[in-house]
Design an enzyme around this catalytic site. Structure first.
Site, PDB file in Angstrom:
ATOM      1  N   LYS A  40      -3.732   2.238  -2.154  1.00 36.83           N
ATOM      2  CA  LYS A  40      -3.382   3.344  -1.257  1.00 36.83           C
ATOM      3  C   LYS A  40      -4.264   3.379  -0.001  1.00 36.83           C
ATOM      4  O   LYS A  40      -5.464   3.133  -0.082  1.00 36.83           O
ATOM      5  CB  LYS A  40      -3.526   4.659  -2.058  1.00 36.83           C
ATOM      6  CG  LYS A  40      -3.244   5.931  -1.283  1.00 36.83           C
ATOM      7  CD  LYS A  40      -1.787   6.090  -0.901  1.00 36.83           C
ATOM      8  CE  LYS A  40      -1.615   7.232   0.113  1.00 36.83           C
ATOM      9  NZ  LYS A  40      -0.342   7.115   0.849  1.00 36.83           N
TER      10      LYS A  40
ATOM     11  N   ASN B 296      -4.461  -1.030   8.625  1.00 35.13           N
ATOM     12  CA  ASN B 296      -3.185  -0.357   8.842  1.00 35.13           C
ATOM     13  C   ASN B 296      -3.157   0.254  10.235  1.00 35.13           C
ATOM     14  O   ASN B 296      -3.710   1.326  10.467  1.00 35.13           O
ATOM     15  CB  ASN B 296      -2.995   0.722   7.760  1.00 35.13           C
ATOM     16  CG  ASN B 296      -1.628   1.380   7.833  1.00 35.13           C
ATOM     17  OD1 ASN B 296      -0.828   1.085   8.723  1.00 35.13           O
ATOM     18  ND2 ASN B 296      -1.354   2.277   6.912  1.00 35.13           N
TER      19      ASN B 296
ATOM     20  N   VAL C  26       4.135  11.166   3.896  1.00 31.63           N
ATOM     21  CA  VAL C  26       2.990  11.545   3.061  1.00 31.63           C
ATOM     22  C   VAL C  26       1.770  11.861   3.929  1.00 31.63           C
ATOM     23  O   VAL C  26       1.054  12.828   3.671  1.00 31.63           O
ATOM     24  CB  VAL C  26       2.680  10.420   2.044  1.00 31.63           C
ATOM     25  CG1 VAL C  26       1.365  10.676   1.317  1.00 31.63           C
ATOM     26  CG2 VAL C  26       3.833  10.301   1.045  1.00 31.63           C
TER      27      VAL C  26
ATOM     28  N   GLY D 101       9.526  -5.190   3.333  1.00 33.29           N
ATOM     29  CA  GLY D 101      10.566  -4.333   3.891  1.00 33.29           C
ATOM     30  C   GLY D 101      11.812  -4.429   3.042  1.00 33.29           C
ATOM     31  O   GLY D 101      12.632  -5.316   3.221  1.00 33.29           O
ATOM     32  N   GLY D 102      11.917  -3.547   2.071  1.00 31.75           N
ATOM     33  CA  GLY D 102      13.139  -3.446   1.272  1.00 31.75           C
ATOM     34  C   GLY D 102      13.336  -4.501   0.212  1.00 31.75           C
ATOM     35  O   GLY D 102      14.456  -4.687  -0.267  1.00 31.75           O
TER      36      GLY D 102
ATOM     37  N   ASN E 179       9.584   8.762   4.089  1.00 31.03           N
ATOM     38  CA  ASN E 179       8.426   9.508   3.605  1.00 31.03           C
ATOM     39  C   ASN E 179       7.571   9.958   4.768  1.00 31.03           C
ATOM     40  O   ASN E 179       7.570   9.359   5.849  1.00 31.03           O
ATOM     41  CB  ASN E 179       7.603   8.672   2.617  1.00 31.03           C
ATOM     42  CG  ASN E 179       6.533   7.864   3.316  1.00 31.03           C
ATOM     43  OD1 ASN E 179       5.459   8.381   3.640  1.00 31.03           O
ATOM     44  ND2 ASN E 179       6.828   6.594   3.576  1.00 31.03           N
TER      45      ASN E 179
ATOM     46  N   CYS F 223       0.777   3.289  10.491  1.00 30.55           N
ATOM     47  CA  CYS F 223       1.277   4.457   9.762  1.00 30.55           C
ATOM     48  C   CYS F 223       1.964   5.402  10.736  1.00 30.55           C
ATOM     49  O   CYS F 223       1.348   5.865  11.695  1.00 30.55           O
ATOM     50  CB  CYS F 223       0.147   5.196   9.050  1.00 30.55           C
ATOM     51  SG  CYS F 223       0.759   6.688   8.237  1.00 30.55           S
TER      52      CYS F 223
ATOM     53  N   THR G  75       6.906   1.105   7.821  1.00 24.12           N
ATOM     54  CA  THR G  75       8.176   1.830   7.828  1.00 24.12           C
ATOM     55  C   THR G  75       8.687   2.081   9.244  1.00 24.12           C
ATOM     56  O   THR G  75       7.933   2.070  10.209  1.00 24.12           O
ATOM     57  CB  THR G  75       8.022   3.187   7.129  1.00 24.12           C
ATOM     58  OG1 THR G  75       6.965   3.898   7.776  1.00 24.12           O
ATOM     59  CG2 THR G  75       7.691   3.007   5.662  1.00 24.12           C
TER      60      THR G  75
ATOM     61  N   SER H 290       0.830  -1.206   0.000  1.00 21.25           N
ATOM     62  CA  SER H 290       0.000   0.000   0.000  1.00 21.25           C
ATOM     63  C   SER H 290       0.867   1.259   0.000  1.00 21.25           C
ATOM     64  O   SER H 290       1.887   1.328   0.678  1.00 21.25           O
ATOM     65  CB  SER H 290      -0.878  -0.010   1.250  1.00 21.25           C
ATOM     66  OG  SER H 290      -1.654   1.153   1.301  1.00 21.25           O
TER      67      SER H 290
END
Lengths: 256, 303
Positions: B45, B127, B71, B243-244, B69, B130, B193, B21
């Site tokens: 998203k 989620n 956002v 993750g990466g 980020n 975030c 993240t 996402s």
């Protein structure tokens, strides 16, 4: 032209002045249908600190030779690494991205570029010339080192040059040039350069009714509207510079 | 040809590669580059009950091997998703999963209840991780009590597959995973993240408008891999690893650590064809190792 990811061959990497170089890349596919003002995202290899692609305005398109030119300023590690590319090297590029400039169907236009902001204007001037639109081109920089390729711009319109120290053309800021005082002569103004310069142009024309189109440069990740990192605030809220722009009519931008 | 199918909850995925996402738009942004339907699934998203403008620019800082980020869940709200986006993407021949966000449990419920009516949404990803919103988001995912509470509330209103996306910004991610498993989550996805920060030494100011943001990209992969391995041992429900992940080898490593599927995130920004190439690369890996089923890789870490 559909967005495409291509491995492009370097056919020219020419130092134009201490800060800028011209990278010409040959495409394995036709490059027709790229609009002036659109941009490319270039993958920088061999630079451990450069993780993301770097966005550059498309400076010129040679449709017959199937090549595009990028006008690049050495700004950091990524662009310095691109400066070392040699003829025959390959770079991975995504293009064409963004909306690009729209020209009026007739009349006169004024193109204003400052520093590296001249990048998208050469191809725009060519497009205007091809469409029989009368074109004044004003380019400016700190000094004569920042003014390159004058003869190319002159092919497509009346070229005016201005430098802050007067070492090339007239002395002063582009906004002080007489051609900018004649804004009502133009159907549209196209502007790319440092934000204060673009804001000044937008302000000077505010009450004239002449539309000013500016090309913005924000920090970007994806270039295709997925990451939502490069936003600018407009009368429609936050929008992506990479997909809703990079060209905006100045009066939609908040705080301009 | 080897079998790439995996199951999460009651849902069968044609292959174990999904897109994360916030890194893949609604899939439409990638149509010029790939056949989105070739993927196991896409997670669109993050969606909230009401439209959100997100955080002010600058929202992104590049780092070596990654990016930060901030956002802040910019999106046009669940109703816009239902009216405008859903008709455009429901035809994809892959699972379209919605990432659900909120500031309160009521917000999460409001989004979820509206999505129930969309028959081509077989799963949601809750989620609770975030890091870029002032209220909700990660605040839910950093304690077992609040993770449980929001999962339990959504479990009551969402009858289909429920994935809960976990934050790595916790002392024990395995404990959080167990707490959402106990409340009926069908799977967990991890990691979101890492809370991080960037400073411009020249201007002596933070790079991001929000000061802190979420770090992603290959720089976080070893930590994400460790967390996936820990969680896979702690829970019985499937784990979706992210993750990466930049290529098929990275994806295989997550599967070996115990993930049933993977999500490709930041790599989509560098190369929009990454996720499809990973599907091909996993297939190639199975052939090279004479394996007939991707299940032979999942949790197949030798000692």
């Amino acid at each position: 032209m559909k967005k495409t990811m291509l491995d492009m061959r370097v056919i020219r990497n020419k130092r134009l002045n201490p800060d800028h170089f011209l990278l010409e890349l040959a495409s394995p596919k036709p490059v027709s249908g790229i609009r002036p003002g659109q941009f490319a995202e270039v993958l920088v290899e061999n630079s451990p600190t450069t993780f993301l692609r770097r966005p550059f305005s498309i400076h010129f398109v040679n449709e017959e030779e199937k090549s595009v030119e990028l006008y690049i300023k050495r700004a950091g590690e990524g662009t310095r690494t691109l400066g070392y590319l040699e003829e025959g090297d390959f770079v991975n590029v995504i293009l064409p991205l963004g909306n690009g400039f729209a020209l009026p169907s007739s009349g006169k236009v004024l193109l204003i570029g400052g520093g590296c902001g001249v990048a998208p204007l050469l191809y725009l001037a060519k497009e205007a010339h091809s469409n029989h639109i009368d074109c004044d081109i004003l380019i400016g920089g700190k000094d004569k080192d920042q003014i390159s390729e004058s003869e190319r711009y002159s092919r497509y319109g009346r070229l005016h040059v201005m430098t802050e120290d007067g070492s090339c053309g007239e002395i002063g800021l582009v906004t002080q040039h007489p051609v900018v005082q004649r804004i009502n002569d133009f159907s549209a103004i196209y502007c790319c350069g440092p934000e204060p310069m673009m804001k000044a142009v937008a302000n000077m024309t505010r009450n004239s009714g002449v539309p000013v189109y500016v090309s913005l440069e924000n920090t970007m990740a994806c270039g295709i509207g997925a990451c939502l990192c490069c936003v600018v605030n407009t009368n429609k809220g936050n929008v992506c510079v990479c997909t809703d722009g990079p060209v905006f009519k100045s009066d939609v931008l908040s705080n301009w | 040809m080897a079998n790439l199918k995996v199951n999460i909850g009651n849902l069968e995925f044609k292959n174990p590669v999904l897109t994360a996402s916030g890194t893949f738009g609604f899939g439409l942004e990638f149509d010029d580059f790939i056949d989105v339907s070739a993927l196991g699934g896409i997670i669109v998203k993050g969606t909230t009950a009401l439209p959100r403008e997100g955080n002010p620019y600058p929202r992104m800082a590049e780092t070596s091997s990654g990016m930060i980020n901030a956002v802040g869940l910019q999106n046009k709200g669940v109703e816009h998703f239902i009216d405008i986006i859903y008709p455009l993407i429901k035809g994809y021949n892959t699972h379209v999963i919605v990432n659900v966000n909120g500031s309160t449990i009521e917000d999460y419920i409001a989004v979820t209840e509206k999505l129930v009516a969309l028959e081509k949404i077989p799963a949601i990803e809750l989620n609770i991780s975030c890091p870029n919103v002032k209220e909700g988001g990660m605040a839910f995912g950093t304690s077992c009590a609040s993770s449980s509470a929001v999962t339990a509330a959504i479990r009551k209103v969402w009858p289909r597959t429920l994935i809960v996306k976990l934050s790595p910004n916790v002392t024990s991610i395995a404990e959080i995973a167990k707490s959402v498993e106990a409340e009926g989550a069908d799977a967990v996805s991890l990691v979101n993240t890492f809370l991080s920060m960037a400073i411009n030494a020249e201007t002596r100011r933070p790079v991001l408008s929000t000061i802190t943001g979420g770090l992603s990209g290959p720089c976080i992969k070893p930590i994400a891999l460790r967390m996936v391995w820990q969680v896979a041992q702690a829970v019985k429900i499937p784990v979706i690893g992210l993750g990466g992940i930049m290529d098929a080898t990275d994806a295989i490593e997550f599967l070996l650590a115990g993930a049933t599927a993977v999500q490709v995130g930041t790599a989509n920004f560098i190369d929009p064809t990454t996720a499809v190439r990973i599907v091909e690369g996993i297939e190639e890996y199975l052939m090279r190792h004479n394996m007939e089923d991707v299940g032979q890789v999942i949790g197949g870490l030798g000692k």
